[in-house]
Design an enzyme around this catalytic site. Sequence first.
Site, PDB file in Angstrom:
ATOM      1  N   HIS A   1      67.135 -21.073  33.463  1.00  0.00           N
ATOM      2  CA  HIS A   1      66.868 -21.812  32.217  1.00  0.00           C
ATOM      3  C   HIS A   1      65.360 -21.954  32.000  1.00  0.00           C
ATOM      4  O   HIS A   1      64.853 -21.766  30.900  1.00  0.00           O
ATOM      5  CB  HIS A   1      67.467 -23.223  32.301  1.00  0.00           C
TER       6      HIS A   1
ATOM      7  N   GLU B   1      68.985 -23.258  37.455  1.00  0.00           N
ATOM      8  CA  GLU B   1      68.029 -24.002  36.627  1.00  0.00           C
ATOM      9  C   GLU B   1      66.739 -23.199  36.445  1.00  0.00           C
ATOM     10  O   GLU B   1      66.121 -23.260  35.382  1.00  0.00           O
ATOM     11  CB  GLU B   1      67.741 -25.381  37.224  1.00  0.00           C
TER      12      GLU B   1
ATOM     13  N   GLU C   1      72.545 -20.659  28.502  1.00  0.00           N
ATOM     14  CA  GLU C   1      73.394 -20.571  29.695  1.00  0.00           C
ATOM     15  C   GLU C   1      73.490 -19.121  30.178  1.00  0.00           C
ATOM     16  O   GLU C   1      73.681 -18.870  31.367  1.00  0.00           O
ATOM     17  CB  GLU C   1      74.778 -21.153  29.372  1.00  0.00           C
TER      18      GLU C   1
HETATM   19 MG    MG Z   1      73.098 -24.590  32.764  1.00  0.00          MG
END
Ligand code: MG
Length: 493
Positions: free
Chosen positions: A267, A264, A293
């Site tokens: 991201h 995360e 991603e």
């Molecule tokens: Mg992801």
Amino acid sequence: MSRSEAMDEILQKYKAIWALNHSSALLSWDLETYMPEGGARPRGEAHAQLALLRQKFMIDLRGPIERSEEAKDLNDFEKGVLRVLRRELHYFTKVPPRLIEELQRITTEATVVWRDARKKSSFSTFKPYLEKIVDLKRQEADKLGYQRHPYNALADMYEEGITIDDLDGIFSTLVPNLKRILAKVEREGRFPTRDSLESKKYNVEAMKRVNDKLIEILGMPEKRFRMDVSTHPFTDTIAQDDVRITTRYEGRDFRATMFSVIHEAGHAIYELQVDGGLSYTPLAGGVSSGVHESQSRFWENVLGRSAAFASLVLPILKRNLPFLSRYSSEKIYRYFNMVRPSLIRVDADELTYNFHIALRYDIEKKLIGGELSVSDLPALWNDTMQDYLGVRPKKDSEGVLQDIHWSGGSFGYFPCYSLGNVIAGIVWHSIKKEMSLKDAIKRRDFERVKSWLKEKVHKWGSTYAPKDLQMRAFGDAYNPERLVSYLEDKFLG
Ligand code: MG
């Protein structure tokens, strides 16, 4: 009205849409983290009303968008703004409100039915809903319009410009190569298939300290970022200076929470590094699900599961998890990289993960193309699992019923997981020409890695379509050979 006036009007009016997005993002974050259960119904209503408002504001932009599109000397920023808005407007103008509402209604119901069906492992309970959803998604694809195959219209919603030609090419390269690498790893026992640490319980408070330390090491900016706990880990961009992630603590197998934090954070780094000049515009966020991603996978797998990273974090782990006191960094590295063909996608390791996606892509494409009926799904699923990974579900809850995506109507999303891995492979191939990742990790110099990613990918936000962005950054797009080389290097090298 001149072109720049029309563009000014767009950017001015877009601020209201931005504010709605901002509000919805905060409501979603709260829903998953701190909202008491009783808030669910009013929250659902608020979300639906905000979505309707958003749609109305989007349609109001039609005039200035059309006027702006007439101009010939648009710069990249303006082209990007028009491209992103046009895509969204296209959806609202092509798909009739009746169909949007029906999809909304059936998927809300189906998600509840799916949860129960999965619990009871009863495919027949979920089947009529899935049939209805497939039918509606096919109608949606028809309304959106497509070339060659209706699946193209659906995949494009998540990964702009991607087609079944691209995806067929990617998976027909990945599947045989992954089979070959996996067979060799298994034959030679190169990585463990089990470890007693998998069932080892940890102290949650201690693990929170490890995760906080990870966030510090990765250099997440204190004033623009936060981390909380939720049932399913996610990243939520409230604004460019307010990006949040969550993790969860299962209480055993400390890898899960640790790597979800790194994933995360990957991201979040993308969102935090978009150029500040794009704030409040349609270009302010990451460009597509696949590119997004790729950033999370790069941090989680390429960096996080590397030997250098294992050495870096071992002292922190040892300080907080006393049961690791006798573990070497080599042993931890191998634990981070266990390889075991398994039935459940979310538990899959780096080497077997893409088989799960290849299977789902094939099924989705056939369902949407009308070549497969929903009743034949469990059999095809189980046979393909047997072929790819040599494992076979005993019940549908560990097979076709395991994922939430189809109950929510997200056909076309699954491939983005593999696209993420594929693009992360391209990033790996490209960045190692300019720096040693091993040295950067050893020196904790993540700023260098971040600046590189910022220049190549992050700062552009959604300015360029995902394929164009990759070509500009790497001279290559969606090339699966890079992922194959990366996995060979790591697992066979
Ligand atoms: Mg992801």
